[in-house]
Design a protein around this motif. Sequence first.
Motif, PDB file in Angstrom:
ATOM      1  N   UNK A 143       0.896  -1.142  -0.033  1.00 35.40           N
ATOM      2  CA  UNK A 143       0.140  -0.146   0.065  1.00 35.40           C
ATOM      3  C   UNK A 143       1.025   1.309  -0.121  1.00 35.40           C
ATOM      4  N   UNK A 144       0.622   2.041  -0.817  1.00 34.63           N
ATOM      5  CA  UNK A 144       1.499   3.402  -0.954  1.00 34.63           C
ATOM      6  C   UNK A 144       0.793   4.347   0.037  1.00 34.63           C
ATOM      7  N   UNK A 145      -0.541   4.530  -0.500  1.00 29.70           N
ATOM      8  CA  UNK A 145      -1.520   5.396   0.119  1.00 29.70           C
ATOM      9  C   UNK A 145      -2.953   4.802   0.278  1.00 29.70           C
ATOM     10  N   UNK A 146      -3.322   5.311   1.425  1.00 27.97           N
ATOM     11  CA  UNK A 146      -4.755   4.956   1.973  1.00 27.97           C
ATOM     12  C   UNK A 146      -5.501   6.206   2.258  1.00 27.97           C
ATOM     13  N   UNK A 147      -5.104   7.308   2.004  1.00 27.74           N
ATOM     14  CA  UNK A 147      -5.882   8.576   2.615  1.00 27.74           C
ATOM     15  C   UNK A 147      -6.303   9.454   1.300  1.00 27.74           C
ATOM     16  N   UNK A 148      -7.467   9.388   1.229  1.00 29.58           N
ATOM     17  CA  UNK A 148      -8.181  10.249  -0.182  1.00 29.58           C
ATOM     18  C   UNK A 148      -7.874   9.373  -1.469  1.00 29.58           C
ATOM     19  N   UNK A 149      -6.879   8.637  -1.530  1.00 29.58           N
ATOM     20  CA  UNK A 149      -6.701   7.458  -2.643  1.00 29.58           C
ATOM     21  C   UNK A 149      -6.004   6.220  -2.068  1.00 29.58           C
ATOM     22  N   UNK A 150      -6.264   5.155  -3.106  1.00 25.86           N
ATOM     23  CA  UNK A 150      -5.702   4.020  -2.573  1.00 25.86           C
ATOM     24  C   UNK A 150      -4.707   3.457  -3.644  1.00 25.86           C
ATOM     25  N   UNK A 151      -3.505   3.212  -3.288  1.00 28.40           N
ATOM     26  CA  UNK A 151      -2.557   3.033  -4.367  1.00 28.40           C
ATOM     27  C   UNK A 151      -1.674   1.878  -3.992  1.00 28.40           C
ATOM     28  N   UNK A 152      -1.100   1.083  -4.732  1.00 34.04           N
ATOM     29  CA  UNK A 152      -0.459  -0.333  -4.752  1.00 34.04           C
ATOM     30  C   UNK A 152       0.873   0.032  -5.445  1.00 34.04           C
ATOM     31  N   UNK A 181       6.871  -3.763  -8.889  1.00 29.98           N
ATOM     32  CA  UNK A 181       8.158  -4.010  -8.926  1.00 29.98           C
ATOM     33  C   UNK A 181       8.827  -3.006  -9.591  1.00 29.98           C
ATOM     34  N   UNK A 182       8.609  -2.225 -10.681  1.00 27.48           N
ATOM     35  CA  UNK A 182       9.303  -1.593 -11.391  1.00 27.48           C
ATOM     36  C   UNK A 182       9.243  -0.085 -10.547  1.00 27.48           C
ATOM     37  N   UNK A 183       8.715  -0.062  -9.272  1.00 28.06           N
ATOM     38  CA  UNK A 183       8.532   1.286  -8.775  1.00 28.06           C
ATOM     39  C   UNK A 183       7.453   2.246  -9.151  1.00 28.06           C
ATOM     40  N   UNK A 184       6.584   1.596 -10.164  1.00 29.09           N
ATOM     41  CA  UNK A 184       5.567   2.058 -10.353  1.00 29.09           C
ATOM     42  C   UNK A 184       4.418   2.182  -9.467  1.00 29.09           C
ATOM     43  N   UNK A 185       3.212   3.067  -9.695  1.00 29.33           N
ATOM     44  CA  UNK A 185       2.286   3.035  -8.625  1.00 29.33           C
ATOM     45  C   UNK A 185       0.875   3.018  -9.484  1.00 29.33           C
ATOM     46  N   UNK A 186       0.066   2.141  -8.987  1.00 31.15           N
ATOM     47  CA  UNK A 186      -1.467   2.053  -9.523  1.00 31.15           C
ATOM     48  C   UNK A 186      -2.322   2.708  -8.606  1.00 31.15           C
ATOM     49  N   UNK A 187      -3.190   3.888  -8.770  1.00 31.39           N
ATOM     50  CA  UNK A 187      -4.047   4.190  -7.985  1.00 31.39           C
ATOM     51  C   UNK A 187      -5.253   3.703  -8.447  1.00 31.39           C
ATOM     52  N   UNK A 188      -6.070   2.875  -7.356  1.00 25.43           N
ATOM     53  CA  UNK A 188      -7.326   2.214  -7.524  1.00 25.43           C
ATOM     54  C   UNK A 188      -8.415   3.137  -7.420  1.00 25.43           C
ATOM     55  N   UNK A 208     -13.543   4.214  -4.527  1.00 29.64           N
ATOM     56  CA  UNK A 208     -12.571   4.134  -3.786  1.00 29.64           C
ATOM     57  C   UNK A 208     -12.691   4.665  -2.372  1.00 29.64           C
ATOM     58  N   UNK A 209     -13.501   5.922  -2.450  1.00 29.65           N
ATOM     59  CA  UNK A 209     -13.829   6.397  -1.244  1.00 29.65           C
ATOM     60  C   UNK A 209     -14.745   5.620  -0.488  1.00 29.65           C
ATOM     61  N   UNK A 210     -15.778   4.844  -0.900  1.00 26.61           N
ATOM     62  CA  UNK A 210     -16.480   3.818  -0.124  1.00 26.61           C
ATOM     63  C   UNK A 210     -15.580   2.749   0.402  1.00 26.61           C
ATOM     64  N   UNK A 211     -14.509   2.271  -0.625  1.00 27.38           N
ATOM     65  CA  UNK A 211     -13.869   1.343   0.110  1.00 27.38           C
ATOM     66  C   UNK A 211     -12.909   1.728   1.100  1.00 27.38           C
ATOM     67  N   UNK A 212     -12.410   2.885   1.282  1.00 32.48           N
ATOM     68  CA  UNK A 212     -11.680   3.399   2.139  1.00 32.48           C
ATOM     69  C   UNK A 212     -12.285   3.689   3.446  1.00 32.48           C
ATOM     70  N   UNK A 213     -13.655   4.118   3.333  1.00 29.22           N
ATOM     71  CA  UNK A 213     -14.413   4.244   4.409  1.00 29.22           C
ATOM     72  C   UNK A 213     -14.756   3.276   5.175  1.00 29.22           C
ATOM     73  N   UNK A 215     -13.653  -1.426   4.461  1.00 31.76           N
ATOM     74  CA  UNK A 215     -12.677  -2.399   4.463  1.00 31.76           C
ATOM     75  C   UNK A 215     -11.329  -1.886   4.216  1.00 31.76           C
ATOM     76  N   UNK A 216     -11.084  -0.782   3.317  1.00 28.86           N
ATOM     77  CA  UNK A 216      -9.802  -0.416   3.032  1.00 28.86           C
ATOM     78  C   UNK A 216      -9.209   0.440   4.052  1.00 28.86           C
ATOM     79  N   UNK A 217     -10.170   0.695   5.131  1.00 29.85           N
ATOM     80  CA  UNK A 217      -9.279   1.549   6.439  1.00 29.85           C
ATOM     81  C   UNK A 217      -8.227   0.750   7.022  1.00 29.85           C
ATOM     82  N   UNK A 218      -8.279  -0.508   6.826  1.00 33.07           N
ATOM     83  CA  UNK A 218      -7.351  -1.250   7.840  1.00 33.07           C
ATOM     84  C   UNK A 218      -6.117  -1.509   7.095  1.00 33.07           C
TER      85      UNK A 218
END
Length: 106
Positions: A54-63, A66-73, A86-91, A93-96
Amino acid sequence: HADDGIRDAVLSRGLGDVDKRQDPGAYLMIEGKRFKIWKAEIASDSSSLNAGSVVANKGRFAISFADNSVLNLLEVQPSGKKRMDIKSFLNGQGSKFVPGEEIVDR
């Protein structure tokens, strides 16, 4: 088709699996469960975290990949749940999930 690009981005980074019997899209395995990605975009930032973290989980959810790139879901469907933005997810299950945590099964 937009989903083809998402699928290709996930598959080319070795973290997804496409189920050709289902609707187009990409899947990740998170905690042993299928996690469908309906919409995503390659982020402009990069990450030195291990692939599948997980790269970020506040306002966006990013993974990270291996090549150092990031995917915003942007729109996802956790196993057994309805499709959601993604806002609903972060509110819910994603909040964990916390930044730096490796969540994608290999």
